[in-house]
Design a protein around this motif. Sequence first.
Motif, short mmCIF file in Angstrom:
data_model
loop_
_atom_site.label_atom_id
_atom_site.label_comp_id
_atom_site.label_asym_id
_atom_site.label_seq_id
_atom_site.Cartn_x
_atom_site.Cartn_y
_atom_site.Cartn_z
N ALA A 64 0.83 -1.21 0.00
CA ALA A 64 0.00 0.00 0.00
C ALA A 64 0.86 1.26 0.00
CB ALA A 64 -0.95 0.00 1.19
N LEU A 117 0.73 4.15 -2.78
CA LEU A 117 0.64 5.56 -2.38
C LEU A 117 1.75 6.37 -3.05
CD1 LEU A 117 -1.16 7.13 -0.30
CD2 LEU A 117 0.71 6.83 1.31
N GLN A 149 0.86 6.87 -6.65
CA GLN A 149 -0.30 7.77 -6.79
C GLN A 149 0.08 9.23 -6.54
OE1 GLN A 149 -3.52 6.72 -4.17
NE2 GLN A 149 -4.72 8.53 -4.69
N ASN A 172 -3.48 3.35 2.76
CA ASN A 172 -4.57 3.75 1.86
C ASN A 172 -5.86 4.07 2.62
OD1 ASN A 172 -5.08 1.14 2.65
ND2 ASN A 172 -5.40 0.33 0.59
N LEU A 213 -5.12 9.40 3.68
CA LEU A 213 -5.28 10.03 2.37
C LEU A 213 -5.81 11.45 2.49
CD1 LEU A 213 -6.73 7.05 0.29
CD2 LEU A 213 -4.40 7.95 0.26
#
Length: 175
Positions: free
Chosen positions: A65, A69, A72, A163, A168
């Motif tokens: 994750a 991240l 992203q 996540n 976030l």
Amino acid sequence: MRLFILILFSLFSLTSLASCPDYLNITLRKLHSQDSINLCKVTAGKPVLIVNTASHCGFTPQFKALEALHKQYKDKGLVILGFPSNDFNQEANDEAKTAKVCYVNYGVTFTMFSPTPVTGNQANTVFKYLASKSQAPKWNFYKYLVSADGTKVKSFASAIEPNSDTLLQAIDELL
């Protein structure tokens, strides 16, 4: 013109380093590498997610994750830094094994450093500062979100997934 651009770039780099907080103005060796990185150079003007990690922990799957991240948010400016530590007795004794877990098993591409203490008097300067602004990590995969100027710190417990909506949202607020 090239010389002018080079001079401007050099001045910008010097200004960035000069405005870098002391706790980030250090050079650390990358995980299982001879290469070292000055944290000011990679974090200058960017929000940073700092995570203490371990290879043999129930939270180790969070690497997946964290990598997602990283993919992203890296183009939006977020920097993720991983600090393997054996402070909770769950890190491999061999740095090559730690690297295998990170790079081979989980495909980590964000910056990982060589193992270092993250708690107590032996903690590196980054984690000493984070503990003074928040608290010392209570376990592996404790996360710290640091503002772009390096002064504001928000911590997230190990159980908070990378996540998660909570993390976030905090990242989005900094960006």
